[in-house]
Scaffold this motif. Structure first.
Motif, PDB file in Angstrom:
ATOM      1  N   GLU A  92      46.541  35.449  76.232  1.00 53.36           N
ATOM      2  CA  GLU A  92      47.107  36.967  75.954  1.00 53.36           C
ATOM      3  C   GLU A  92      47.268  37.457  74.630  1.00 53.36           C
ATOM      4  OE1 GLU A  92      50.885  37.545  77.942  1.00 53.36           O
ATOM      5  OE2 GLU A  92      50.061  37.618  79.966  1.00 53.36           O
ATOM      6  N   PHE A  93      47.076  38.592  74.358  1.00 50.08           N
ATOM      7  CA  PHE A  93      46.997  38.843  72.971  1.00 50.08           C
ATOM      8  C   PHE A  93      46.931  40.562  72.940  1.00 50.08           C
ATOM      9  CE2 PHE A  93      42.883  38.561  75.051  1.00 50.08           C
ATOM     10  CZ  PHE A  93      42.327  39.967  74.758  1.00 50.08           C
ATOM     11  N   HIS A  94      47.564  40.996  71.658  1.00 50.79           N
ATOM     12  CA  HIS A  94      47.438  42.549  71.392  1.00 50.79           C
ATOM     13  C   HIS A  94      46.575  43.208  70.695  1.00 50.79           C
ATOM     14  CE1 HIS A  94      51.883  41.826  72.095  1.00 50.79           C
ATOM     15  NE2 HIS A  94      52.159  42.879  72.512  1.00 50.79           N
ATOM     16  N   VAL A  95      46.108  44.420  71.273  1.00 51.52           N
ATOM     17  CA  VAL A  95      45.006  44.990  70.750  1.00 51.52           C
ATOM     18  C   VAL A  95      45.394  46.161  70.143  1.00 51.52           C
ATOM     19  CG1 VAL A  95      42.676  45.973  70.903  1.00 51.52           C
ATOM     20  CG2 VAL A  95      43.475  43.962  72.272  1.00 51.52           C
ATOM     21  N   ASN A  96      45.283  46.879  68.940  1.00 52.49           N
ATOM     22  CA  ASN A  96      45.564  47.965  68.449  1.00 52.49           C
ATOM     23  C   ASN A  96      44.100  48.887  67.985  1.00 52.49           C
ATOM     24  OD1 ASN A  96      46.609  50.199  66.770  1.00 52.49           O
ATOM     25  ND2 ASN A  96      48.516  49.409  66.833  1.00 52.49           N
TER      26      ASN A  96
END
Length: 108
Positions: A15-19
């Motif tokens: 899992e990871f965040h993308v902006n």
């Protein structure tokens, strides 16, 4: 590009965040994990396009002969006339977890 070890026949969840800010192409950047073995197995995230902040994830299982994987951020070339990419994308907070149950066959 990042390489990491995996345990054969083990299921994982990344899992990871993308902006993204103003990604102008229909083929935005995405995360791909390639797990090596006799046949390399690949899973990829959704492409980041436009502007937004998302939590994304990938599920995969290492093959019986797989001992390492490669994580990359990529973009497929667009065939549209206006195919140059503009904008910014940040990927952070990557977490790789061992999953007790195998991911479903249609996992994203």
């Amino acid at each position: 590009r990042h390489f990491f070890f995996v345990q054969p026949e083990q299921a994982y969840r990344l899992e990871f965040h993308v902006n993204a800010l103003g990604i102008t192409t229909s083929n935005g950047p995405f995360v791909e994990v390639a797990v090596s073995g006799l046949q390399t197995e690949r899973v990829r995230s959704e492409a980041a396009v436009g502007t937004g902040d998302w939590l994304q994830g990938l599920s995969f299982r290492a093959p019986a002969d797989g001992h390492w994987a490669e994580l990359t951020v990529q973009r497929q070339r667009s065939s549209k006339l206006d195919n140059k990419i503009l904008g910014d994308a940040w990927y952070d907070d990557f977490v790789l977890e061992i999953v007790d149950t195998p991911p479903p066959d249609d996992a994203p």
